[in-house]
Design an enzyme around this catalytic site. Structure first.
Site, PDB file in Angstrom:
ATOM      1  N   ASP A  39     -15.603  -3.747  -5.323  1.00 40.06           N
ATOM      2  CA  ASP A  39     -14.676  -4.728  -4.778  1.00 40.06           C
ATOM      3  C   ASP A  39     -14.943  -4.885  -3.283  1.00 40.06           C
ATOM      4  O   ASP A  39     -14.988  -3.892  -2.553  1.00 40.06           O
ATOM      5  CB  ASP A  39     -13.235  -4.288  -5.021  1.00 40.06           C
ATOM      6  N   HIS A  60      -6.841 -12.652   4.865  1.00 40.85           N
ATOM      7  CA  HIS A  60      -6.158 -11.520   4.245  1.00 40.85           C
ATOM      8  C   HIS A  60      -6.332 -10.269   5.106  1.00 40.85           C
ATOM      9  O   HIS A  60      -5.363  -9.572   5.423  1.00 40.85           O
ATOM     10  CB  HIS A  60      -6.726 -11.284   2.839  1.00 40.85           C
ATOM     11  N   GLU A 109      -3.534  -9.235  -6.322  1.00 40.52           N
ATOM     12  CA  GLU A 109      -4.474  -9.768  -5.332  1.00 40.52           C
ATOM     13  C   GLU A 109      -5.311 -10.847  -6.002  1.00 40.52           C
ATOM     14  O   GLU A 109      -5.935 -10.615  -7.036  1.00 40.52           O
ATOM     15  CB  GLU A 109      -5.373  -8.666  -4.756  1.00 40.52           C
ATOM     16  N   ASP A 131      -6.665  -8.080  -8.777  1.00 43.97           N
ATOM     17  CA  ASP A 131      -6.813  -6.687  -8.351  1.00 43.97           C
ATOM     18  C   ASP A 131      -5.421  -6.123  -8.056  1.00 43.97           C
ATOM     19  O   ASP A 131      -5.007  -6.006  -6.907  1.00 43.97           O
ATOM     20  CB  ASP A 131      -7.709  -6.655  -7.104  1.00 43.97           C
ATOM     21  N   ARG A 177       0.997  -0.790  -3.295  1.00 41.27           N
ATOM     22  CA  ARG A 177       0.881  -0.673  -1.831  1.00 41.27           C
ATOM     23  C   ARG A 177       1.396   0.650  -1.298  1.00 41.27           C
ATOM     24  O   ARG A 177       0.878   1.163  -0.306  1.00 41.27           O
ATOM     25  CB  ARG A 177       1.650  -1.812  -1.157  1.00 41.27           C
ATOM     26  N   THR A 231      -7.093  -3.710 -13.668  1.00 38.99           N
ATOM     27  CA  THR A 231      -7.701  -4.870 -13.005  1.00 38.99           C
ATOM     28  C   THR A 231      -7.890  -5.896 -14.109  1.00 38.99           C
ATOM     29  O   THR A 231      -8.362  -5.544 -15.190  1.00 38.99           O
ATOM     30  CB  THR A 231      -9.063  -4.512 -12.387  1.00 38.99           C
TER      31      THR A 231
END
Lengths: 424, 424
Positions: free
Chosen positions: B125, B132, B197, B231, B235, B255
């Site tokens: 990734d 972002h 994401e 994704d 957090r 994912t």
């Protein structure tokens, strides 16, 4: 439950393969590690073999297995694994009626090429070596060598599976971006701070479904076995690239494994107490804690690192030892804790997945598992017996890791070795 | 070379599959994306199909392929890929004599189950979304949102392949360690800051041998196609675990990919200039730079994010749009630059490997590709049309990403959609 020490470990057991009975042999009948081999020089598919003395037993030719899929073997239940080990132990013993037939299924290890021991779907590298983390941390952050999370979280990151090779791997010195601390811009070129990392590789046997964590008590049953692992590292690439998402090109150019998967069953006599946390360290959170893990969660393995430079090779000089240490008290977290942590969020492990231990440096400076530590970040070069000096690896250097287990009352078990050479 | 716009893109092309000709359709004859399918409810092995209108063409039943190994298709040379596309385009056109036979190899998309489009060996990734990276960086480091390496190094890290699923994936909210900024110790429990994401997934076609980098000029030829990628990110787990080795359990619980691999050939009319670096930004190092890459290295794709909560679903209310943006000028690095960077150290890519773009937020606040950005780190909740508020995802939320390409003179190409639902 933990693995029981049983009839397959008895110190009096001897094999009809005579070389397995030689004291100091890596592969006595008490070991029986699995690997994938083919006749040297052939392009045949790899077959599953078991090392015994200086031979390899072809499990398909011996009619022990009807396939050559190592991952299928690894996906077996603990009971099936124990049964397979019992068959191998019984039929390789002195006096076994199978000797006549199985002799025809033996190859000399000298005559075979070994492959990576199984298909590795995902590779995760952990950071369990607390002395390594402390020494390396000090180089970057003298006032706070360990991050605040270190004693709570078994820190790990995903590695690259495609570039994992087997002992004998030769790889080019990686190119990449590096930036000197006082430079305005990075430059591009070959890494000048190429290093090794002394690690163990833990292989997953039975996996878990997505969303179904493996508890700490069951975690041991999902471990299949252990290899030696060299996590080659380009320190200069790493320093420039690793913020904020971790190491990438500094690691994924090559990772090298020893070819023999030494099973958790074979290692049963060499279990040890988990890391003894000094006063002031937090207790592991409940999902990382169990009685069995505390008492026998660790492995007691002696590890050595040897270096042979191109000049030494040309002069016919043997490799020189850089490090000798022991895994006991090197790893802050046990393999079972790594499995429990990795899956606690629901992440699924699959048979053949690889977990690296992280660099297993001992508490003493000469037990360091990397040149970064041995040379204090390249500031103190080491001098080799032939007068050559090293801060980091040079082209033509061959680095070899060896490992074995020894304990009073138990037969010595070897992990074999992993060698790799950096070329220009 | 870049991909040429040729006879397979002509706006006047029409298919004998009538639904492929409906304006606004995701899968006109100019698209022809690949996927893996099986009849819904069956446990058959997945087969290779091509989407056309609201149908799937079974390539084995149509005698186009003699196998169902998508990775083998992806390993084909660019010439072989072009030939396969030409056959599909020719024989799906209005008036083709193949219609009679191929009609028997069609399934309704509504009647099939889609799988992950290929076997993914390794997943990397990246972090190409500069808006972002800047917005998220500001939350942590107001004075230095972007790390010093960001404009030099296409930052990336290895992800977890085993937990990648296809649109429709349902996954449990991950458990894990989190630590409040003012707390002395971490606590264990379900993530409270679960996010999505918005990304693209770039799939590798032909790979490279270990030690043989792919140059920037050849890099495009190693890209097979594109999917949408979510994704999912926890957090709070991420903030506590990510130092110093990057995200791990905060990402690897799931994912999700869209099922249709839209080929680079289909996207040829929608190429765009690479990111226009503002004055003061460094030029890419030579290994990341080429004329073709500068002029046509980027992709022009419109992306949208939609949310349907459990309450909306129960009330029969449709999903609500959270974001609409365009990939042009969202990504600081092009897919070809990612390939060149990934392999410059000798790392080997293999057919079916997946490269994530990183979160593709546009420059405007309402073009943000994650809730972390839309809610400024959870400080500014968003209000949905039914009055519900969200800082992060709640149980029962279904998140859907859609993507398509539109340009004057070209037929609209859809990427389909990727949906996923978090369960308690």
């Amino acid at each position: 439950m933990s693995f029981e020490i049983n009839a397959t470990h008895g110190p009096s057991l001897r094999s009809w393969v005579a070389t397995a009975n030689v004291p100091g042999c890596d592969f006595p009948i008490q070991n029986l590690p699995f690997g994938r081999f083919r006749p040297a020089g052939s392009k045949e598919a790899f077959r599953i073999g078991v090392a015994i003395g200086d031979r390899v037993l072809d499990l398909e030719a011996a009619h022990v297995l009807e396939h050559s899929d190592m991952n299928l073997v690894m996906s077996a239940s603990p009971a099936e694994r124990a049964a397979l080990r019992a068959v191998l132990s019984e039929d390789l013993r002195e006096g076994s009626p199978k000797q006549k037939h199985w002799q025809l299924a033996l190859y000399a290890q000298a005559d075979v090429e070994m492959g990576v021991p199984c298909t590795i779907g995902d590779y995760t590298d952990f950071y369990t070596g607390i002395h390594h983390a402390t020494t390396v941390g000090k180089l970057f952050r003298p006032d706070q060598p360990l991050m605040p999370n270190y004693k709570w979280v078994p820190i790990g990151y995903h590695g690259r599976a495609s570039s994992i090779g087997v002992s004998g791997q030769r790889f080019k010195r990686p190119m990449g971006q590096t930036k000197a601390a006082d430079a305005e811009a990075p430059t591009f070129g070959p890494s000048k701070r190429l290093d090794y990392e002394l690690e163990l590789g833990f292989f997953i046997g039975q996996g878990n479904a997505l969303g179904e964590p493996i508890g700490i008590v069951e975690a041991e049953q999902h471990l299949f076995g252990v290899t030696l692992l060299n996590d080659w590292s380009a320190r200069d690439l790493q320093a420039w690239e690793y913020q904020p998402l971790g190491p990438f090109l500094s690691k994924n150019f090559a990772t090298t494994l020893s070819p023999w998967l030494v099973t958790m069953e074979a290692l049963a006599p060499f279990r040890a107490k988990a890391f003894e946390r000094p006063a002031g360290d937090p207790a592991p959170l409940p999902y990382l804690d169990s009685d069995v893990n505390r008492h026998t969660g660790a492995l007691d393995i002696t590890l050595e690192v040897w270096l042979q430079t191109a000049k030494m090779r040309a002069a016919g000089e043997p490799a020189t030892r850089l490090t000798r240490g022991n895994t006991t008290q090197a790893a802050y977290w046990t393999p079972a804790q790594l499995v429990a942590h990795h899956t606690v969020n629901g992440c699924n492990l699959q048979p053949g997945d690889l977990l690296g231990s992280g660099t297993l440096s001992g508490p003493e400076p000469d037990q360091a598992g990397s040149l970064l530590e041995l040379t204090l970040g390249g500031k103190n070069p080491i001098t080799l017996p032939n007068g050559e000096r090293r801060t980091f690896l040079e082209n033509g250097d061959t680095l070899t890791i060896r490992g074995h287990c020894e304990r009073k009352g138990a037969v010595r078990i070897g992990l074999g070795e992993v060698s790799g050479t950096v070329v220009g």
